[in-house]
Design an enzyme around this catalytic site. Structure first.
Site, PDB file in Angstrom:
ATOM      1  N   LYS A  11       0.210  -1.266  -0.098  1.00 15.85           N
ATOM      2  CA  LYS A  11      -0.161  -0.141  -0.032  1.00 15.85           C
ATOM      3  C   LYS A  11       0.901   1.026   0.098  1.00 15.85           C
ATOM      4  CE  LYS A  11      -3.579  -2.202   0.043  1.00 15.85           C
ATOM      5  NZ  LYS A  11      -3.383  -3.602   0.268  1.00 15.85           N
ATOM      6  N   THR A  12       0.265   2.281  -0.095  1.00 21.91           N
ATOM      7  CA  THR A  12       1.310   3.994  -0.189  1.00 21.91           C
ATOM      8  C   THR A  12       1.812   3.881   0.953  1.00 21.91           C
ATOM      9  OG1 THR A  12      -0.950   4.889  -1.494  1.00 21.91           O
ATOM     10  CG2 THR A  12       0.424   5.704  -0.646  1.00 21.91           C
TER      11      THR A  12
END
Length: 389
Positions: free
Chosen positions: A195-196
């Site tokens: 994820k980011t």
């Protein structure tokens, strides 16, 4: 093998400051349920413009806690897009609710007001308590339109937003960050390594509702609550909860990663723009998934839609050819309504948008440490694998 290092479809980006933050936490008094949890929550709430943020063990726990905090249970129904990870639908089943699967736009993969309205009509009368739009890839679903349909059904929105940290949208009332509570009762995030931002495992729920936030905090820690002024050892449990806490060690990493969010967002956007330019010559057989006009994404996934049938290529040989050149890919996602458990529970469903999306989608490498040349390498290898070079 290809001419460079293996490129997975996504990976974490950990620097010296991240490592130092974790080392400092390891030397502190608390390894879990200490001051770094609240510090990470406050920083995250500020980053997305939400009044409240509640950290928890992972993104699935965030969804489960949201269902519990909203009082959803047996006899209720929850609308979920079929193109998503299993957890979006499973969180309804965790609390005994039933799932109404919605179709998606075949070019964005997103639930739309039209597909939600169709699903609710198909499901017939009965209580619909929540609608869970998924911001697939990082593109923002039509929250304004979905909120209108949900209100008419007596339901609330819960944004499934693990892909969309840093994404923004404008529905005619100004540019808004995902997770600020403008359109939904809660939004959930994940900090899985692809994820980011990453904490290893970890999740967060944001909300503008103080009562929901308070219940989330109780339920993530066995349902325990302490009364101010009571004996210091005293706690009470009025309803059972779960051990869904996020340790201080991981919150230290999360807070350090959050400081890097602007740089991560800038780099992801630059890589996405380079992909758009590099992929243009492969049209019409290959194109990026469509970004709706209101969406200002920070893409978590770089998904292309490929007309495998027109090219006379199967997806598996293409995936294997790319892997042989050191390029990892993934399919996001197998439509959840087609999983054996849900077919057994609800019977087969014909969701043509989800089928069209699944038939064409392939996620290519996208992570901040990629070089511009990596994008060119991926696109060149894809062109060869599809016979378009």
């Amino acid at each position: 093998m290809g001419a460079g290092p293996f490129l997975p479809y996504g990976r974490q980006d950990i620097d010296a400051d991240d490592i130092a933050a974790v080392v400092e936490a390891l030397g502190a008094d608390f390894l879990t349920t200490g001051p770094r949890v609240e510090a990470f929550e406050q920083a995250f709430a500020a980053a997305v413009g939400a009044p409240h943020a509640v950290a928890c063990a992972n993104g699935t726990a965030a969804l489960h806690l949201s269902m519990l905090a909203l009082g959803i249970g047996p006899g209720d129904r929850v609308a979920v897009p079929s193109v998503t990870f299993l957890a979006t639908a499973n969180c309804a089943r965790f609390v005994g609710a039933e799932v109404i699967f919605t179709d998606v736009d075949p070019d964005t993969g997103l639930m739309t007001p039209a597909t939600l309205a169709e699903a609710l009509e198909r499901a017939g009368p009965g209580p619909v308590r929540a609608v869970l739009p998924v911001h697939l890839r990082g593109d923002v679903a039509d929250l304004a339109g979905l909120a209108r349909i949900a209100r008419q059904a007596g339901a609330v929105l819960v944004e499934d937003a693990p892909h969309a940290l840093g994404s923004r949208a404008d529905f005619g009332d100004g540019d808004q960050p995902v997770g600020n509570g403008r359109w939904s009762r809660a939004a959930t995030f994940s900090f899985h390594p692809v994820k980011t931002i990453a904490t290893g495992e970890g999740g967060m729920v944001t909300t503008a509702d103080a009562d929901v936030a308070a219940r989330l905090r109780r339920l993530r820690s066995h349902g325990m609550e302490r009364t101010p002024g009571a004996d210091p050892w005293l706690y009470e449990m009025r309803e059972p909860g779960f051990n869904y806490r996020l340790p201080d060690i991981l919150c230290a990493l999360g807070q350090s990663q959050l400081k890097r969010l602007p740089a991560f967002a800038t780099r992801r956007r630059a890589l996405a723009a380079r992909y758009a330019d590099a992929l243009a010559p492969l049209a019409p057989h290959v194109r990026l998934a469509t970004t709706p006009g209101w969406s200002r994404p920070v893409l978590h996934l770089l998904t292309v839609l490929i007309d495998f049938e027109a090219l006379g290529r199967g997806r598996r040989p293409v995936v294997e050819a790319l892997a042989a050149e050191g390029i990892g890919t993934q399919v996001h996602y197998i439509p959840v309504h087609a999983q054996p458990y849900y077919v057994g529970r609800y019977g087969p469903l014909d969701l043509p948008g989800a089928a069209a999306w699944y038939r064409r989608c392939l996620s290519l490498p996208l992570f901040p440490a990629m070089a511009d040349a990596d994008v060119d390498r991926v696109v060149a290898a894809l062109s060869r694998a599809l016979g378009l070079d």
